[in-house]
Design an enzyme around this catalytic site. Structure first.
Site, PDB file in Angstrom:
ATOM      1  N   GLU A   1       4.226 -29.081  18.354  1.00 56.89           N
ATOM      2  CA  GLU A   1       3.641 -30.066  18.864  1.00 56.89           C
ATOM      3  C   GLU A   1       3.696 -31.423  18.331  1.00 56.89           C
ATOM      4  OE1 GLU A   1      -0.454 -29.061  19.161  1.00 56.89           O
ATOM      5  OE2 GLU A   1       0.000 -27.361  20.353  1.00 56.89           O
ATOM      6  N   CYS A   6      -6.772 -22.993  19.769  1.00 58.29           N
ATOM      7  CA  CYS A   6      -7.385 -22.685  18.362  1.00 58.29           C
ATOM      8  C   CYS A   6      -6.404 -22.848  17.251  1.00 58.29           C
ATOM      9  CB  CYS A   6      -7.976 -21.476  18.464  1.00 58.29           C
ATOM     10  SG  CYS A   6      -6.675 -19.844  19.013  1.00 58.29           S
ATOM     11  N   HIS A   7      -5.024 -22.895  17.508  1.00 50.21           N
ATOM     12  CA  HIS A   7      -4.381 -23.293  16.465  1.00 50.21           C
ATOM     13  C   HIS A   7      -4.199 -24.546  15.920  1.00 50.21           C
ATOM     14  CE1 HIS A   7      -1.968 -24.418  20.064  1.00 50.21           C
ATOM     15  NE2 HIS A   7      -1.493 -25.424  19.303  1.00 50.21           N
ATOM     16  N   ASN A  34     -11.360 -16.353  20.440  1.00 47.29           N
ATOM     17  CA  ASN A  34     -10.722 -17.129  21.610  1.00 47.29           C
ATOM     18  C   ASN A  34      -9.667 -16.260  22.351  1.00 47.29           C
ATOM     19  OD1 ASN A  34      -9.181 -18.822  23.549  1.00 47.29           O
ATOM     20  ND2 ASN A  34      -8.228 -19.890  21.794  1.00 47.29           N
ATOM     21  N   TYR A  43     -13.103 -26.873  11.022  1.00 50.30           N
ATOM     22  CA  TYR A  43     -14.040 -26.034  11.633  1.00 50.30           C
ATOM     23  C   TYR A  43     -15.517 -26.849  11.444  1.00 50.30           C
ATOM     24  CZ  TYR A  43     -10.833 -22.170  11.496  1.00 50.30           C
ATOM     25  OH  TYR A  43      -9.764 -21.366  11.974  1.00 50.30           O
TER      26      TYR A  43
END
Length: 179
Positions: free
Chosen positions: A163, A136-137, A128, A100
């Site tokens: 991912e 956003c993850h 989002n 962040y």
């Protein structure tokens, strides 16, 4: 007028929303702020090309491919500040994470400010409206905490694992808003 369709995924039923030609929403069932950017009723419609394209994108994503965000016309509804944060989220590479604080620095630079609150960034990230596609993850706390995902921390973990993200320095907090 807005339209919606559902998509069964490995992380739960997903609701997709569009304005007829652009994707405006993607929410996981039970997600905080589910559908909150669309202030009018959404009509069920499984025959729109944009929703079909989004479903095919998700098929490829959940199959472990790396579809590009630019393949989809996105039109998330939000303030100029939120739009700026969501644009930064789209730049996070597949399988990578950012903090962040890092996003706050990037946004401050864009706005020609000296600094910016990580909490303000967190609010924009949390709201989002196009989850997964606007990734956003991939945002974590500065200490590696997997916090702040409206779809739930366990969903965030599943997406990052899918991912192939390096999870070695990341952890699930014992208390917090993401749980």
């Amino acid at each position: 007028m807005y339209y919606r369709a559902t998509y069964p995924s490995p992380v739960g039923v997903i609701t997709l929303a569009c304005d007829g030609s652009n994707l405006v929403g993607l929410w996981i069932e039970g997600q905080k702020y589910h559908g909150n950017t669309i202030l009018e009723d959404m009509i069920e419609n499984n025959d729109l090309p944009i929703l079909d394209t989004a479903k095919k994108w998700l098929d490829r994503y959940f199959a472990g491919e790396q579809p590009n965000i630019s393949e989809l016309p996105l039109a998330p509804v939000g303030s100029e500040f939120r739009q700026g944060i969501w644009h930064i989220l789209c730049e996070i590479p597949y399988g990578k994470v950012i903090t962040y604080g890092d996003i706050a620095k990037k946004m401050a630079a864009k706005m020609k400010k000296e600094s910016m609150s990580s909490q303000a960034v967190g609010g924009a990230v949390g709201h989002n409206p196009i989850s997964i596609i606007i990734p956003c993850h991939r945002v974590v706390g500065s200490n590696g905490s997997l916090t702040g995902y409206a779809g739930g921390v366990h969903t965030k973990v599943k997406l990052l694992e899918l991912e192939g993200a390096d999870m070695s320095r990341l952890f699930i907090p014992t208390k917090g808003t993401a749980l």
